[in-house]
Scaffold this motif. Sequence first.
Motif, PDB file in Angstrom:
ATOM      1  N   ASP A  88       0.830  -1.208   0.000  1.00  0.00           N
ATOM      2  CA  ASP A  88       0.000   0.000   0.000  1.00  0.00           C
ATOM      3  C   ASP A  88       0.865   1.259   0.000  1.00  0.00           C
ATOM      4  O   ASP A  88       0.534   2.260  -0.651  1.00  0.00           O
ATOM      5  N   PHE A  89       1.975   1.214   0.720  1.00  0.00           N
ATOM      6  CA  PHE A  89       2.879   2.363   0.791  1.00  0.00           C
ATOM      7  C   PHE A  89       3.491   2.647  -0.576  1.00  0.00           C
ATOM      8  O   PHE A  89       3.608   3.801  -1.008  1.00  0.00           O
ATOM      9  N   ARG A  90       3.866   1.585  -1.272  1.00  0.00           N
ATOM     10  CA  ARG A  90       4.436   1.743  -2.614  1.00  0.00           C
ATOM     11  C   ARG A  90       3.412   2.360  -3.564  1.00  0.00           C
ATOM     12  O   ARG A  90       3.760   3.206  -4.404  1.00  0.00           O
ATOM     13  N   ALA A  91       2.156   1.924  -3.409  1.00  0.00           N
ATOM     14  CA  ALA A  91       1.113   2.459  -4.280  1.00  0.00           C
ATOM     15  C   ALA A  91       0.813   3.923  -3.959  1.00  0.00           C
ATOM     16  O   ALA A  91       0.632   4.754  -4.853  1.00  0.00           O
ATOM     17  N   ALA A  92       0.770   4.272  -2.663  1.00  0.00           N
ATOM     18  CA  ALA A  92       0.402   5.637  -2.258  1.00  0.00           C
ATOM     19  C   ALA A  92       1.561   6.618  -2.405  1.00  0.00           C
ATOM     20  O   ALA A  92       1.368   7.772  -2.801  1.00  0.00           O
ATOM     21  N   ARG A  93       2.763   6.171  -2.068  1.00  0.00           N
ATOM     22  CA  ARG A  93       3.951   7.030  -2.101  1.00  0.00           C
ATOM     23  C   ARG A  93       3.695   8.335  -1.355  1.00  0.00           C
ATOM     24  O   ARG A  93       4.012   9.437  -1.830  1.00  0.00           O
ATOM     25  N   ALA A  94       3.105   8.194  -0.175  1.00  0.00           N
ATOM     26  CA  ALA A  94       2.764   9.347   0.655  1.00  0.00           C
ATOM     27  C   ALA A  94       2.789   8.922   2.114  1.00  0.00           C
ATOM     28  O   ALA A  94       2.813   7.729   2.426  1.00  0.00           O
ATOM     29  N   GLU A  95       2.762   9.904   2.998  1.00  0.00           N
ATOM     30  CA  GLU A  95       2.777   9.614   4.427  1.00  0.00           C
ATOM     31  C   GLU A  95       1.557   8.794   4.833  1.00  0.00           C
ATOM     32  O   GLU A  95       0.443   9.034   4.355  1.00  0.00           O
ATOM     33  N   VAL A  96       1.784   7.826   5.705  1.00  0.00           N
ATOM     34  CA  VAL A  96       0.708   6.967   6.199  1.00  0.00           C
ATOM     35  C   VAL A  96       0.333   7.414   7.597  1.00  0.00           C
ATOM     36  O   VAL A  96       1.207   7.673   8.436  1.00  0.00           O
ATOM     37  N   ASP A  97      -0.954   7.491   7.870  1.00  0.00           N
ATOM     38  CA  ASP A  97      -1.443   7.867   9.198  1.00  0.00           C
ATOM     39  C   ASP A  97      -1.399   6.648  10.111  1.00  0.00           C
ATOM     40  O   ASP A  97      -2.290   5.808  10.107  1.00  0.00           O
ATOM     41  N   TRP A  98      -0.316   6.542  10.909  1.00  0.00           N
ATOM     42  CA  TRP A  98      -0.133   5.372  11.766  1.00  0.00           C
ATOM     43  C   TRP A  98      -1.216   5.261  12.827  1.00  0.00           C
ATOM     44  O   TRP A  98      -1.511   4.174  13.327  1.00  0.00           O
ATOM     45  N   SER A  99      -1.870   6.396  13.172  1.00  0.00           N
ATOM     46  CA  SER A  99      -2.880   6.364  14.241  1.00  0.00           C
ATOM     47  C   SER A  99      -4.142   5.614  13.821  1.00  0.00           C
ATOM     48  O   SER A  99      -4.989   5.286  14.666  1.00  0.00           O
TER      49      SER A  99
END
Length: 338
Positions: A137-148
């Motif tokens: 998912d991170f590779r697809a989004a290439r944006a900061e992930v909301d860990w909360s």
Amino acid sequence: MSPSPRPTAALAMSRRAAEAVLEPSVLEALADAVSLQPPPVLGEFSTERARSVLADAELLVTGWGCPPLTAEVLAHAPRLRAVVHMAGSVRGHITDACWERSIDVSSAAAANALPVAEYTVAMILLTGKRVLESARDFRAARAEVDWSRTPREVGNYRRTVGILSASLVGRRVLELLRPHDLRVLLHDPYVTADEAAALGAEPVALPALFARSDTVSVHTPLLPATRGLVGRDLIDAMRPDAVLINTARGAVVDQDALTEAVTAGRIRAVLDVTDPDVLPPGHPLWSADNALLTPHLAGSQGNEWRRLADAAVDEVRRWAAGDGFAHPVDRDRLAYLA
């Protein structure tokens, strides 16, 4: 009959196995302990050269692809007293005729269990953390992930792991899981409650193992009694988003039932073995986002082949010195070993 002062030994395995495990230093170490017949290794036993080699052999060092040691083959090996297998299972080449001849057998199964257990524990921890899905998912989004926003069920704190069978691999997995904050269940009909507790696990019935576990790891040998052991009822009983890990044999699991549960998105799977091995190119598990298929790589590969070779060399040395094997294969326990 005791081994002669310098017993004669021969090598029997496939050419690919020989290229993998028989480094020059391994051959030198074997030749230091026994009178070793030079390569090429015996890939079959029906040739004139093979029968000539077998006629003198007191010891066979075998590997993957060794042909079966049938009564007919053994008739050409009157001096054979022992077999040291430079790999895991001996079911493919050690026959009833070997046991009837009272041939001593050793295996590097204990050495081969180590990388399988390491793979298993790595997958338990990675799937508990949902690392593979998060990376995708991170590779697809290439944006900061909301860990909360991480779901509460993600993580390995007090996650419940079920181990199916306290085989050599299963026991090593249990040992490696000890430092982690996990609840560990075990189903093995041949292990008592006290033995399970000593292994750091709670003994449970088979249905409970699947119903209570967040991850189930299969370490059961493939036998007539275990073919399809992990059937539809057990798979259907697994918790939503639970993980099935199989590093044993594909046919222990009902492949159709598993495929249905995985492709429906109800559970996840990590499969180093399948039924058949390899699945057809169009099989739905290849494209399932919640399935990870690996090419039977959990067992020894690369530099881990040297561990198998070293284990076999140690056994050859012991046997040649008259000390017996450190890792003998017991015919009566073959049915319980993965």
